[in-house]
Design an enzyme around this catalytic site. Sequence first.
Site, mmCIF file in Angstrom:
data_model
loop_
_atom_site.group_PDB
_atom_site.id
_atom_site.type_symbol
_atom_site.label_atom_id
_atom_site.label_comp_id
_atom_site.label_asym_id
_atom_site.label_seq_id
_atom_site.Cartn_x
_atom_site.Cartn_y
_atom_site.Cartn_z
ATOM 1 N N SER A 65 -0.032 -1.978 34.723
ATOM 2 C CA SER A 65 -0.865 -0.860 34.345
ATOM 3 C C SER A 65 -0.737 0.225 35.424
ATOM 4 O O SER A 65 -0.845 -0.058 36.611
ATOM 5 C CB SER A 65 -2.307 -1.320 34.220
ATOM 6 O OG SER A 65 -3.096 -0.238 33.880
ATOM 7 N N GLY A 66 -0.479 1.446 34.996
ATOM 8 C CA GLY A 66 -0.352 2.561 35.945
ATOM 9 C C GLY A 66 1.055 2.740 36.473
ATOM 10 O O GLY A 66 1.303 3.616 37.303
ATOM 11 N N THR A 68 3.861 4.762 29.802
ATOM 12 C CA THR A 68 3.573 5.743 28.762
ATOM 13 C C THR A 68 4.228 7.085 29.103
ATOM 14 O O THR A 68 4.768 7.759 28.230
ATOM 15 C CB THR A 68 2.055 5.895 28.598
ATOM 16 O OG1 THR A 68 1.533 4.579 28.414
ATOM 17 C CG2 THR A 68 1.686 6.741 27.432
ATOM 18 N N ASN A 109 -5.695 2.989 36.370
ATOM 19 C CA ASN A 109 -5.051 4.126 35.715
ATOM 20 C C ASN A 109 -6.089 4.953 34.967
ATOM 21 O O ASN A 109 -6.861 4.424 34.173
ATOM 22 C CB ASN A 109 -3.993 3.572 34.730
ATOM 23 C CG ASN A 109 -3.193 4.661 34.064
ATOM 24 O OD1 ASN A 109 -3.431 5.845 34.285
ATOM 25 N ND2 ASN A 109 -2.238 4.265 33.247
ATOM 26 N N SER A 169 -5.194 4.824 30.916
ATOM 27 C CA SER A 169 -4.535 3.543 30.663
ATOM 28 C C SER A 169 -4.477 3.234 29.166
ATOM 29 O O SER A 169 -5.491 3.311 28.468
ATOM 30 C CB SER A 169 -5.293 2.447 31.389
ATOM 31 O OG SER A 169 -4.704 1.223 31.143
ATOM 32 N N SER A 170 -3.296 2.904 28.682
ATOM 33 C CA SER A 170 -3.174 2.546 27.259
ATOM 34 C C SER A 170 -3.721 1.132 27.104
ATOM 35 O O SER A 170 -3.236 0.227 27.757
ATOM 36 C CB SER A 170 -1.718 2.541 26.810
ATOM 37 O OG SER A 170 -0.980 3.501 27.496
ATOM 38 N N GLY A 219 2.740 -5.078 30.874
ATOM 39 C CA GLY A 219 3.579 -6.073 31.537
ATOM 40 C C GLY A 219 2.819 -7.338 31.868
ATOM 41 O O GLY A 219 1.647 -7.508 31.486
ATOM 42 N N GLU A 272 0.615 -10.133 33.451
ATOM 43 C CA GLU A 272 -0.658 -9.989 34.169
ATOM 44 C C GLU A 272 -1.056 -11.294 34.824
ATOM 45 O O GLU A 272 -1.065 -12.342 34.168
ATOM 46 C CB GLU A 272 -1.761 -9.567 33.188
ATOM 47 C CG GLU A 272 -1.656 -8.118 32.791
ATOM 48 C CD GLU A 272 -2.765 -7.682 31.851
ATOM 49 O OE1 GLU A 272 -3.566 -8.530 31.406
ATOM 50 O OE2 GLU A 272 -2.815 -6.477 31.561
HETATM 51 N N1 LIG Z 1 7.292 10.053 36.091
HETATM 52 C C1 LIG Z 1 6.081 10.440 36.458
HETATM 53 N N2 LIG Z 1 5.901 11.637 37.030
HETATM 54 C C2 LIG Z 1 4.670 12.028 37.397
HETATM 55 N N3 LIG Z 1 3.563 11.286 37.279
HETATM 56 C C3 LIG Z 1 3.693 10.090 36.714
HETATM 57 C C4 LIG Z 1 4.949 9.592 36.265
HETATM 58 N N4 LIG Z 1 4.770 8.369 35.765
HETATM 59 C C5 LIG Z 1 3.449 8.115 35.872
HETATM 60 N N5 LIG Z 1 2.798 9.137 36.442
HETATM 61 C C6 LIG Z 1 1.359 9.211 36.755
HETATM 62 O O1 LIG Z 1 0.828 7.909 36.681
HETATM 63 C C7 LIG Z 1 -0.211 7.819 35.724
HETATM 64 C C8 LIG Z 1 -0.128 6.495 35.010
HETATM 65 O O2 LIG Z 1 1.025 6.447 34.207
HETATM 66 P P1 LIG Z 1 1.040 5.795 32.769
HETATM 67 O O3 LIG Z 1 -0.197 6.128 32.030
HETATM 68 O O4 LIG Z 1 2.318 6.134 32.142
HETATM 69 O O5 LIG Z 1 1.005 4.274 33.158
HETATM 70 P P2 LIG Z 1 1.178 3.025 32.202
HETATM 71 O O6 LIG Z 1 2.233 2.191 32.769
HETATM 72 O O7 LIG Z 1 1.335 3.470 30.819
HETATM 73 O O8 LIG Z 1 -0.167 2.263 32.426
HETATM 74 P P3 LIG Z 1 -1.049 1.484 31.364
HETATM 75 O O9 LIG Z 1 -0.424 0.154 31.178
HETATM 76 O O10 LIG Z 1 -2.373 1.366 32.034
HETATM 77 O O11 LIG Z 1 -1.101 2.295 30.137
HETATM 78 C C9 LIG Z 1 -0.006 9.000 34.798
HETATM 79 O O12 LIG Z 1 -1.223 9.429 34.274
HETATM 80 C C10 LIG Z 1 0.606 10.028 35.730
HETATM 81 O O13 LIG Z 1 -0.403 10.706 36.422
HETATM 82 MG MG LIG Z 2 0.241 3.417 29.168
#
Ligand SMILES: Nc1ncnc2c1ncn2[C@@H]1O[C@H](COP(=O)(O)OP(=O)(O)OP(=O)(O)O)[C@@H](O)[C@H]1O
Ligand SMILES: [Mg+2]
Length: 1098
Positions: free
Chosen positions: A198-199, A203, A255, A258-259, A483, A485
């Site tokens: 997560s984070g 996404t 996050n 977070s999705s 991923g 956990e």
């Molecule tokens: N390539 C990137 N460039 C800039 N900021 C990023 C990038 N990737 C992630 N971030 C930052 O990290 C935060 C978390 O990313 P994201 O929501 O894609 O995580 P995630 O893996 O989908 O987590 P979750 O499993 O909780 O949904 C985003 O809101 C953004 O601020």
């Molecule tokens: Mg996500």
Amino acid sequence: MTSDFLLPDNTSDSPQYTEHAGSFVHSHGTKVFIKSRLDGVLDAVAQARFNEKRWVWIPDPEMGYARAHVLNELSKQDTEVELESGQVKIVQTKDVFAMNPPQFDMAEDMAELTQLNEPCVVHNLTVRFRANQIYSGLFLVAVNPYRQLPIYSDECMQSYKGRRRGELSPHIYAVADQAYHDMLHDKENQSILITGESGAGKTENTKVAIQYLTTMASKRILNKNGTVLVNQLEQQILQANPILESFGNAQTIRNNNSSRFGKFIRIEFNMQAHICGANIEWYLLEKSRVHSQSSKERNYHIFYQLLNADKAMKEELLLNDDHASQYGFLKDSQPTIEDVDDAKEYENLINAMHIMGLKKDEIRDFLRMVAAVLHLGNIALTADYSGERADVRDFSALERTCHLLGIPAQEFKKSLLTPRIKAGRDWVNQAKSPAQVMASVDALAKTIYERNFGGLVDRINRAIDCQKTTSKMGFIGVLDIAGFEIFEVNSFEQLCINYTNEKLQQFFNHNMFVLEQEEYKKERIEWSFIDFGLDLQPTIDLIEKTNPVGILSCLEEECVAPRGTDKRFLEKLNSTWVSDDPEGKYKSIRFKESFTVKHYAGQVEYSTAGWINKNKDPLNEDITRLLARSTNRHVATLFEDYLTETEHQIPNESGLPTSSSTFSLMKLRKGGGSFRTVGQRHKQQLLSLMNTLYLTHPHFVRCILPNGRKHAGEIQALLVLDQLRCNGVLEGIRICRKGFPNRLVFADFRKRYEILCPRQASTNCFVDGRSACQTLLDSLALDSEKYRIGNTKVFFKATVLAELEEIRDRKLSEYITRFQAGCRRYIARYHLTRVSRQAEAIKIMQRNARIYVTLREWSWWKIYAKLKPLNVAYRVESQIKEKDQRIADLENSIAVHQQSYEDLQDQHSALVANYKTYKELLANEQRLTAELEETKIGLSEKLRDSKGKIDQMLAEIKQIKDQVDERQQKIDELETKASSESELLAETQKVAEDHSLERDILAAEYEALEEKHRLLESQLEAVETKSQNALMEVNQSFDSQIQERDTKIKQLKSDLEARQRNESLLQQTIETNKNQYQELISQKEVKKIYIYLERFLD
Ligand SMILES: Nc1ncnc2c1ncn2[C@@H]1O[C@H](COP(=O)(O)OP(=O)(O)OP(=O)(O)O)[C@@H](O)[C@H]1O
Ligand SMILES: [Mg+2]
């Protein structure tokens, strides 16, 4: 690792190290090996320092791995090392990991690293991250930068378009482009699998990949001004994301966005390679968040966005309070997120919904369900006087909920507080306690929210699907799913997620090495195919198998069993799976309600408390039936699967027949009308996803969270290491190490390493690449297990090239030292000669000076000095004479040339005159030719005509000839006929003669036969008369026998009648006897009574 003397000090924002140099080694083809970055002084210094000592990585509790150099190898088991801090340590040799030389720092593809161990991978990612290179290869590893980098722009997208892999630095654009290219080229469906914690940025990368595809594969429509119009479908696909994020994302500790669900977005392409539609599939929505969140987290974004909606909407949804603290399901959560304006987000959401084509009513319906959930959370329960029965005193929240859901409030209250349950054959109402009703309200809120979410995804799918397009080329699917956990307490949800990841990892392992092994096959090196996917099968079997019963099936059985409990479930698991096998994937834990599963990413302890309930996800069916009959069509549709058979045919109260929904969740529940559990549903969804994935060509993206504080630029090695383990990067590397990850084409190998065996290399005769490499390797005395020679390349196990590089370095430094010595010798000699020459020259100069001093006053010398300039004047005169002579010669030659020029001029004019006459001649000739040509044409026409006539005549002749042939043939036929007929006549005569002879014989035979026949007839007559007599006799005896029998039967009948008569007589006498007997008995009884009476009277 932070005090890194080898790290380039590079923290600027612009991406660096994008230049490529050298050519060599790639896990999937030829590419870079040695970088030409060593030109910098820094690198040279680093290299020099690296060469001084034997640098290694050793485990460190804080940093994961620390840099050290080996002091002493004490034994096979122990090694003495010195850390950078100066601390000396003795560590186990197995914990000492070799370090890559500094020229390998910043390697774009991790397969390029000659030392492919855990610390080297972490180190490489760290140095790249510090240089703002967030993407690395092998398969794509992306580290979340937590800041905006200038790497996502239109120009950047364009620069990746159509580039081959490895041409530019690794990037998510490169992955998307590769997928697009592979789909076009191989006509095969593609998938991009993005996983991570997560984070970690899943996404964000999903969005970037989809944006790339929509930009690159959209149909470019130009308007009148020549500007590009944005295609509506692409807009809708892009706008699906903000909608899904509003309803499916929430702030968590890790996050802010977070999705809380997994998704698989399929983008479909038509035969022109343009996007023609899309489809979204969702998995495992975290429902529990709807009713409870921790204080540092939030509920789903939509709740807070709705509280910032426009006034009219809020009034319609009866949301009088704007403050999250006023709502039961929100009051414990964070009301706002830093830098996020919920009102703005609401506007964006409505805008996105409009672009998606949702009508106002539809938008209101989806929001109505969210508002209903909010009001549901405000229903205050009280206990009655006994404290055992729940009651609702304040009706306002309940009424609001019912109003929004379109159901009668009284019935809802009754169903909530005293739901009907089945007691034997009857239904009875059972009063519930406040805690029970609370649980039922929470369950209802979860279900309403989940079904609304499912309905929303279905609506989006309807907007973006591509049913209209008949000819599809294929699709690219992007999977964004949580991923692996491992928490302190892991429950049923973690098992589902980890099970998903185990399956995805199996898919990854299966695919990861397939390409590599194909390369081995192509190069025909000795190798037996290994399916690395099979390594994970035992764990998957433990979870999903039905025989022996796996975890999910066992849970299923317990859910169906009338007295199923968590304890019984665990006992059953223990009895089936506990074994003494140290490799076993299942372990029970004593005195604890939990078990452990050995996943590829590590051992996870699962606590089984509440699993039955979580799996069953029970609902108050009274209420769901109410919802299915709601006056609101949207609500009724979402719950229509709760209608009973009879109710199904009845239109709901609004008079509208319930429509058949496409809602996948419902379909699942409806499937065969059977009872479905969460585990079963997930298993089925996962299997279907895996089936889809196995039909695609996958591209893997692993996202890494750099730190737990959402800080830009900070990287925590231990955290990264943990994720590398969990998301299979290290597993991928393990697989790589089993094979031959480093390779070189023959020419490169020879060029680079023939320095190691100069004697072999110096032969002038031609040696083919393969044998040259073999000779080189033989002379290096390398273990044959460490390398393989293919058709065009030499393959090496990991670390072998590093050894070769070391030997090469030593050899080079030896040569360079020798060369330096030679140079120094040359310079010293040069100096020496110069100095000695200078000394000699000085001596000469001194001698001359001395001579000059003595001559200066000598008269003869003076005369000589004065005469010397005259000598110069004499030389000038002779030179003038010489020049005059030359001028005269030149004038003569000019005259000769002039003469020849004039001759040539005459020749030229004569030639010009000739040319003119020839030209005229030519014109005459041409005219003549034209005339001849005309006559030729005329003649050829005539020829053609006569040819035609000849052809005609020939045809006629042929026809006549054919007729003659035909007649001749007929004559021949008649002749042959005549001759054959005469032959036939003779034959017939002969046959007639034969026949007459035969007839005579036959006549004689016939007569004999007649005689025989007559004889036989007379015999037959005799036999007939005999048989008739016999027959008559038989008939007569038969008749007499029948008569006899008839008389006998008659007699028997009369006997029977007589007997029957006797029987009836006997019966009558028995009856009379019986009567008499009863009479006697009654008389006897009467007598007895008399005697009793008499005695009594006495
Ligand atoms: N390539 C990137 N460039 C800039 N900021 C990023 C990038 N990737 C992630 N971030 C930052 O990290 C935060 C978390 O990313 P994201 O929501 O894609 O995580 P995630 O893996 O989908 O987590 P979750 O499993 O909780 O949904 C985003 O809101 C953004 O601020
Ligand atoms: Mg996500």
